[in-house]
Enzyme design. Structure first.
Site, PDB file in Angstrom:
ATOM      1  N   HIS A   1       0.839  -1.204   0.000  1.00  0.00           N
ATOM      2  CA  HIS A   1       0.000   0.000   0.000  1.00  0.00           C
ATOM      3  C   HIS A   1       0.879   1.261   0.000  1.00  0.00           C
ATOM      4  O   HIS A   1       0.581   2.236  -0.682  1.00  0.00           O
ATOM      5  CB  HIS A   1      -0.879   0.046   1.255  1.00  0.00           C
ATOM      6  CG  HIS A   1      -1.858  -1.082   1.364  1.00  0.00           C
ATOM      7  ND1 HIS A   1      -1.755  -2.070   2.310  1.00  0.00           N
ATOM      8  CD2 HIS A   1      -2.981  -1.360   0.657  1.00  0.00           C
ATOM      9  CE1 HIS A   1      -2.765  -2.907   2.180  1.00  0.00           C
ATOM     10  NE2 HIS A   1      -3.521  -2.510   1.187  1.00  0.00           N
TER      11      HIS A   1
ATOM     12  N   SER B   1      -2.644  -8.162   3.067  1.00  0.00           N
ATOM     13  CA  SER B   1      -3.157  -7.985   4.431  1.00  0.00           C
ATOM     14  C   SER B   1      -3.543  -9.340   5.026  1.00  0.00           C
ATOM     15  O   SER B   1      -3.628  -9.489   6.242  1.00  0.00           O
ATOM     16  CB  SER B   1      -4.378  -7.070   4.417  1.00  0.00           C
ATOM     17  OG  SER B   1      -4.034  -5.857   3.806  1.00  0.00           O
ATOM     18  N   ARG B   2      -3.791 -10.344   4.164  1.00  0.00           N
ATOM     19  CA  ARG B   2      -4.222 -11.656   4.665  1.00  0.00           C
ATOM     20  C   ARG B   2      -3.041 -12.534   5.084  1.00  0.00           C
ATOM     21  O   ARG B   2      -3.257 -13.595   5.668  1.00  0.00           O
ATOM     22  CB  ARG B   2      -5.082 -12.361   3.614  1.00  0.00           C
ATOM     23  CG  ARG B   2      -6.436 -11.680   3.414  1.00  0.00           C
ATOM     24  CD  ARG B   2      -7.383 -12.494   2.552  1.00  0.00           C
ATOM     25  NE  ARG B   2      -8.740 -11.996   2.618  1.00  0.00           N
ATOM     26  CZ  ARG B   2      -9.300 -11.171   1.717  1.00  0.00           C
ATOM     27  NH1 ARG B   2      -8.608 -10.753   0.684  1.00  0.00           N
ATOM     28  NH2 ARG B   2     -10.547 -10.770   1.868  1.00  0.00           N
TER      29      ARG B   2
END
Ligand code: PAF
Length: 297
Positions: free
Chosen positions: A49, A198-199
């Site tokens: 990100h 993010s996982r």
């Protein structure tokens, strides 16, 4: 361009919860002749990100990030309720990265009572994720369109990690004549090759090791292409073997398809993309690699 010199402490971004206030800030900046970039996210931020934020800051005068876990893009059996929500840490990262505004609305701000309008998709939204996560891209396209209404930026930054998502967004922007430039930035990987996601925090140590076979399968595809292999089925079969050999049994797809249309191909004639979606333990991971024979020649 905004941004403080490295020796100055990071200035906290303004956190905005309403569409009205957010839109006002963007329009005021644009009236003053400033180019605005937006980085849409669901929070749980990592360096992937932050690379999008850096790309926006390099090309725009003002950068906004959105942090919104969008309920409509999760299926009924998916991880909406347990999706990591780490607002405090996210804000610290966005401040350090030099973001000017963070749009962090409540669900009711984005989906007001009685809202039923959704974006209808076809084409590139149909295969692959479209088959395995029915309704997912409908939710993504709908929220992205709403986020573009709230943050009417000049450019929006997405990661290549969600390859099909970036194609869906590009098509929506073209089809609905939206006045925004879509920029897709390269995948950011951990030092061992695992694509940042993010996982990844859901993975146990053993699963984390097995998950590496996903990027290895993609590397194997690239090596085959560099060695002259052009048969899409043979490359996909090698990807499946690499995954299975490392104990990744639950493969949704390991495919080599046309890079622009995602249509099945027999031979790579110019530019294809290899895509993998597989479950490691309970965690579903996706990754991809461009197979461009123009650069492999
Ligand atoms: O890629 C994501 O994080 C999400 O799908 C997005 C684009 C922010 C829409 O919710």
């Amino acid at each position: 361009m905004t941004g403080s010199p490295a020796d100055e402490p990071a200035r906290s971004p303004e956190v905005i919860a309403t569409v009205r206030a957010m839109r006002g800030r963007v329009q005021a900046a644009q009236r003053a002749g400033r180019r605005v970039g937006v980085v849409p996210t669901m929070g749980a931020l990592h360096d992937g990100h932050l690379s999008l934020v850096a790309a926006s800051r390099a090309a725009c005068d003002v950068t906004a990030a959105t942090v919104f876990v969008n309920p409509t893009q999760f299926g009924p059996k998916e991880d909406f309720s347990r999706y990591p929500r780490t607002m405090e840490a996210d804000l610290a990262k966005l401040a350090a990265a030099g973001v000017d505004y963070v749009f962090a609305p409540e669900v009711a701000e984005i989906y007001p009572d009685g809202a039923t309008t959704m974006v209808e998709l076809g084409g590139v939204a149909e295969p692959l994720e479209g088959q395995f996560r029915p309704g997912h891209f409908r939710g993504v396209a709908t929220v992205v369109l709403k986020l573009f209404q709230a943050v009417p930026a000049d450019a929006a930054y997405f990661g290549q990690k969600d390859y099909q998502q970036s194609l869906v967004v590009r098509h929506m922007v073209a089809d609905l004549l939206l006045p925004i430039e879509i920029v897709v930035c390269p995948i950011v990987r951990e030092s061992d090759g695992l694509a940042m996601s993010s996982r990844n925090i859901y993975l146990s140590a053993d699963e984390r090791q097995r998950a590496l076979s996903i990027c290895r399968a993609l590397e194997a595809a690239q090596v085959l292409v560099a060695g002259g292999e052009r048969n899409a089925e043979r490359i996909a079969a090698q990807m499946q073997t690499t995954l299975r050999d490392s104990g990744v049994e639950s493969i949704d797809y390991a495919a080599v398809v046309d890079a622009d249309t995602l249509a099945p191909i027999q031979r790579i004639e110019s530019c294809a993309v290899a895509l993998v979606a597989a479950r490691v333990g309970a965690t579903r991971l996706i990754d991809n690699a461009i197979l461009d024979i123009r650069s492999a020649r």
